[in-house]
Scaffold this motif. Structure first.
Motif, PDB file in Angstrom:
ATOM      1  N   VAL A 123       0.868  -1.171   0.000  1.00 18.91           N
ATOM      2  CA  VAL A 123       0.000   0.000   0.000  1.00 18.91           C
ATOM      3  C   VAL A 123       0.908   1.226   0.000  1.00 18.91           C
ATOM      4  O   VAL A 123       1.817   1.324   0.824  1.00 18.91           O
ATOM      5  CB  VAL A 123      -0.903   0.000   1.258  1.00 18.91           C
ATOM      6  CG1 VAL A 123      -1.749   1.247   1.314  1.00 18.91           C
ATOM      7  CG2 VAL A 123      -1.770  -1.242   1.282  1.00 18.91           C
ATOM      8  N   VAL A 125       2.329   4.840   0.837  1.00 21.81           N
ATOM      9  CA  VAL A 125       2.260   5.702   2.018  1.00 21.81           C
ATOM     10  C   VAL A 125       2.905   7.032   1.663  1.00 21.81           C
ATOM     11  O   VAL A 125       3.996   7.066   1.105  1.00 21.81           O
ATOM     12  CB  VAL A 125       3.002   5.057   3.216  1.00 21.81           C
ATOM     13  CG1 VAL A 125       2.905   5.935   4.444  1.00 21.81           C
ATOM     14  CG2 VAL A 125       2.475   3.665   3.493  1.00 21.81           C
ATOM     15  N   PHE A 131      -2.202   6.455   4.128  1.00 20.18           N
ATOM     16  CA  PHE A 131      -2.233   5.390   3.135  1.00 20.18           C
ATOM     17  C   PHE A 131      -3.674   5.049   2.769  1.00 20.18           C
ATOM     18  O   PHE A 131      -4.600   5.293   3.541  1.00 20.18           O
ATOM     19  CB  PHE A 131      -1.496   4.136   3.633  1.00 20.18           C
ATOM     20  CG  PHE A 131      -2.065   3.542   4.894  1.00 20.18           C
ATOM     21  CD1 PHE A 131      -3.035   2.549   4.844  1.00 20.18           C
ATOM     22  CD2 PHE A 131      -1.629   3.975   6.138  1.00 20.18           C
ATOM     23  CE1 PHE A 131      -3.550   1.999   6.004  1.00 20.18           C
ATOM     24  CE2 PHE A 131      -2.138   3.422   7.309  1.00 20.18           C
ATOM     25  CZ  PHE A 131      -3.101   2.437   7.241  1.00 20.18           C
ATOM     26  N   SER A 133      -5.946   1.878   0.440  1.00 23.38           N
ATOM     27  CA  SER A 133      -5.984   0.647  -0.335  1.00 23.38           C
ATOM     28  C   SER A 133      -7.363   0.575  -0.964  1.00 23.38           C
ATOM     29  O   SER A 133      -8.368   0.660  -0.263  1.00 23.38           O
ATOM     30  CB  SER A 133      -5.749  -0.566   0.569  1.00 23.38           C
ATOM     31  OG  SER A 133      -6.033  -1.765  -0.136  1.00 23.38           O
TER      32      SER A 133
END
Length: 159
Positions: A123, A125, A131, A133
């Motif tokens: 994912v 960042v 972050f 997803s």
């Protein structure tokens, strides 16, 4: 000839050999009659690969399903989670569209979403520790954070 001479008792070595032979035959029968699905085998290998004695566990300190007061009229509120490991805190919002979160204090970190028979999904960042997803977790999931010096894994939860 007495009965003991006609039917000698099996010794410990004979018992071990018989047990090993039986175990081998049972393993062969299970492999033919009830083979382990490849996805499950891969999941087991991935889980073993996660075995890291240096990884710290981030404990769940807040779960909106358990700790939040219900809001009148709101039926589809996103699930809010907070994990803590020492000075590191991870806030996560679980929605139908995926995960949104932030690592505090902000730091350079690599995050992977773990779960299901799929491999870990990285994912992105940003510099503020945020972050997202776009794949919602299906079934149990956890997050693995890798900083330059440590590995932190959150507790496993069901989405």
């Amino acid at each position: 000839m007495n009965e003991d001479e006609r039917f000698p008792q099996a010794g410990p070595v004979d018992d071990e050999r018989a047990d090993a032979l039986l175990e081998r035959e049972l393993r062969q029968a299970a492999a033919v009659l009830d083979p382990v699905p490849e996805a499950l085998r891969q999941l087991a290998l991935d889980a073993y690969a996660l075995h890291d004695l240096d990884a710290r566990i981030a404990e769940l300190t807040f779960d909106s399903l358990m700790d939040a007061l219900p809001v009148r009229g709101v039926t589809d509120a996103p699930r809010m989670l907070t994990f803590s490991a020492g000075e590191v805190t991870v806030d996560v919002e679980v929605t139908e569209d995926g995960l949104i979160g932030q690592v505090l204090p902000p730091r350079s970190v690599h995050i992977e979403v773990l779960g299901g028979p799929r491999t870990a999904r990285p994912v992105p960042v940003d510099s503020l520790g945020r972050f997202t997803s776009d794949t919602p977790p299906a079934g149990p999931f956890a997050l693995r954070l890798r900083t330059g010096t440590e590995v932190i894994v959150t507790e496993w939860l069901r989405a």
